[in-house]
Write a protein that holds these residues in place. Structure first.
Motif, PDB file in Angstrom:
ATOM      1  N   GLY A 121       0.822  -1.207   0.000  1.00  0.00           N
ATOM      2  CA  GLY A 121       0.000   0.000   0.000  1.00  0.00           C
ATOM      3  C   GLY A 121       0.853   1.253   0.000  1.00  0.00           C
ATOM      4  N   ARG A 223      -7.350  -0.630   1.931  1.00  0.00           N
ATOM      5  CA  ARG A 223      -7.238   0.590   1.120  1.00  0.00           C
ATOM      6  C   ARG A 223      -8.184   0.525  -0.070  1.00  0.00           C
ATOM      7  NH1 ARG A 223      -2.720  -2.602   0.649  1.00  0.00           N
ATOM      8  NH2 ARG A 223      -2.265  -3.427  -1.442  1.00  0.00           N
ATOM      9  N   SER A 234      -8.273   8.288  -2.865  1.00  0.00           N
ATOM     10  CA  SER A 234      -7.685   7.095  -2.260  1.00  0.00           C
ATOM     11  C   SER A 234      -7.711   7.228  -0.750  1.00  0.00           C
ATOM     12  CB  SER A 234      -6.246   6.879  -2.743  1.00  0.00           C
ATOM     13  OG  SER A 234      -5.402   7.926  -2.303  1.00  0.00           O
ATOM     14  N   GLU A 236      -6.647   4.868   3.050  1.00  0.00           N
ATOM     15  CA  GLU A 236      -6.055   3.671   3.660  1.00  0.00           C
ATOM     16  C   GLU A 236      -6.179   3.784   5.173  1.00  0.00           C
ATOM     17  OE1 GLU A 236      -2.237   2.342   2.196  1.00  0.00           O
ATOM     18  OE2 GLU A 236      -1.559   1.860   4.228  1.00  0.00           O
TER      19      GLU A 236
END
Length: 557
Positions: A121, A223, A234, A236
């Motif tokens: 990630g 994520r 995005s 996470e």
């Protein structure tokens, strides 16, 4: 054993290459320094800077790779003679075989044995990488398997021990990471959607009698990445299981057992001439080392995860005097310095005024604005026995740092381009460095590049910083002349003229040149190094005040 591996590799390489099979490639890099006495330069203890023991030092790297069909092999040898450059990890000493690997790669399977680099990630749980300028090489020695049965799915599994000097950590690291492209799976035509999951385990047995924590610390992460047209998003989230907190290096606190977590969110929009990007991050007790007592070391040794400062990466020298470092640690030992992490983010905005418009002119004008701010986590902190804390998830405590800056880039004609910048910073030195004081700065910078022709140019850069405390005001000037594509001459000076102590009003000057021929670059310079942080990509290391001659050589084959 290392010598046997080294000899076998080179014997096989040159035999096979001699049969015109396979490809050999690699490179050599050396960074050397001759440290000199300087009675007008003072270290952090106000002593005149003098030569260290073994004043001529170098860090050198020779790396060779061999590839044939689906196989590849590599070795890296390193030399630190007579010692490593100042303030590099003292474990880097002498000449030795540093890393080696063997790799088999096909369309659906990729297997590596030996030393390797990996990232899950964003790297908040696991990232291994090499950065020679920072003295970082935290490769894993062990094995990695990457399995990709279909284009929409990738599975990774790793196991190993982390490099530290020419040895490896006592702690063992293992993990699994999965990436799924939902766009490929469901045949999305106009959008890109992917999800990922990670697990990382760190297994280290300590000398603590009757530990209240497990040998194994588990980390989990999920994520999501999404984009559609000019829009992207995005996020996470990472969780680290309960583990003993290390507030002071080499001291594991068996009475303070806490979990850790991280939240990272990024969103933006970009199209021709316009872009906006926003990042938010919250860290709580997210330091992660393959050996617990390595926490707090100044060499980034044995660090498992990647936590850069998410702020503007300035190219101005003065703007990098009070540079922010990410704050993932827990400190409860001093009532005036309590922290359990950080919360904050940054916003980037750029706009290009069109060519031919009033503000754009004939060649256009670009304006970039950036704002970042980070605070301590808000909550309740108990510094007396028993120590403890409870944080508010979106609670903002005392401010660590803020930076607001504006940059205007203007091309006036085919030969001249200018850049004008303004930067305002707040730096809580007491909380960030755990020392004392707060600093507020205002910085202006101006840069001009004049191109005489396609290969020759002159670049001038001037800077000034007003600071209300600490070392006070600075001025700086840089000049760079490119004499064709191969040769460059440069000179710079930073002058701390506003320091309250007259003997510390020092000029940090550097003069030098570089020459490039094909894939080889050589640089030679002489000057003074300002003590402080040197940062690459938001990760920093401390360098001491020094004066000397520097030589750098980098070539590839």
């Amino acid at each position: 054993m290392k010598k046997i591996i080294f000899l076998l590799f080179f014997g096989t390489t040159f035999f096979v290459n001699g049969q015109d099979k396979g490809t050999v490639f690699g490179g050599f890099e050396t960074n050397a320094q001759w440290y000199l006495n300087d009675k007008t330069l003072y270290d952090e203890f106000y002593n005149s800077v003098s030569q260290p023991e073994n004043p001529v030092r170098s860090n050198s790297y020779l790396f060779v790779n061999y590839k044939i069909k689906n196989w590849s092999f590599g070795v890296q040898g390193e030399a630190y003679e007579q010692d490593a450059l100042l303030n590099y990890n003292p474990k880097y000493k002498g000449v030795n075989l540093a890393t080696y690997y063997a790799r088999f790669k096909m369309e659906k399977i990729d297997v590596t044995a030996g030393y390797f680099y990996e990232q899950f990630g964003s790297g908040l749980l696991l990232r291994t990488w090499e950065d020679r300028a920072l003295g970082i090489n935290n490769a894993l020695r062990g094995g990695r398997i990457i399995f990709k049965p279909v284009s929409s799915f990738t599975l990774k599994a790793v196991y190993g021990q982390q490099r530290t000097g020419f040895d490896v950590s006592n702690g063992k690291i293992y993990g699994v990471d999965a990436d799924i492209s939902l766009s490929d799976l469901f045949k999305f035509e106009n959008s890109d959607l992917g999800i990922g999951f990670s697990y990382v385990g760190r297994d280290e047995k300590t000398d603590i009698v009757n530990p209240k924590f497990n040998d194994v610390t588990n980390g989990f992460a999920g994520r999501i990445n999404y984009s559609h047209g000019s829009f992207y998003l995005s996020t996470e989230y990472d969780y680290k299981s309960e583990d003993a907190v290390v507030q002071v290096r080499n001291q594991i606190d068996n009475n303070l057992i806490k979990p850790g977590s991280a939240l990272l969110f990024n969103m933006g929009y970009s199209k021709r001439g316009l872009g906006i990007d926003g990042t938010f991050r919250r860290l709580e007790n997210m330091s992660f080392f393959s050996e617990r007592i390595a926490k707090g070391n100044s060499f980034n040794d044995l660090i498992m995860n990647y936590i850069p400062s998410l702020t503007k990466q300035h190219h101005y020298n003065l703007a990098n005097i009070y540079v922010y470092q990410a704050q993932p640690n827990v400190i409860l030992n001093d009532v005036s310095i309590v922290k359990a992490g950080e919360i904050g983010g940054q916003i980037d905005l750029f706009y290009n005024f069109k060519k031919g418009s009033k503000l754009g002119g004939k060649y256009g004008t670009k304006v970039a604005v950036n704002y970042s701010q980070y605070n301590a986590l808000g909550g309740k902190f108990y510094i007396y026995t028993p120590q403890d804390y409870q944080t508010d998830f979106f609670g903002f405590g005392k401010k660590y740092f803020s930076d607001v800056n504006v940059e205007i880039t203007k091309k006036w004609n085919n030969k001249l381009q200018t850049v004008l910048s303004y930067i305002n910073q707040y730096y809580n030195k007491k909380l960030v460095e755990e020392t004392y004081g707060e600093v507020k700065t205002n910085i202006i910078g101006a840069e001009a590049t004049y191109r005489f022709n396609d290969t020759k140019s002159l670049r001038l850069q001037g800077e000034h910083m007003w600071a209300d405390s600490d070392k006070k005001n600075w001025a700086a000037l840089t000049a760079e002349v490119n004499l064709g594509t191969k040769y460059t001459i440069f000179a710079s000076d930073m002058y701390n003229y506003g320091n309250d102590d007259p003997k510390l009003r020092i000029n940090y000057y550097t003069i030098g040149n570089s020459y490039r021929y094909k894939s080889t670059r050589v640089s030679l310079s002489y000057g003074r190094q300002r003590g402080g942080l040197v940062c690459v990509g938001g990760v920093c290391r401390y360098v001491p005040e020094s004066t000397g001659v520097s030589l750098s050589l980098n070539t590839s084959f």
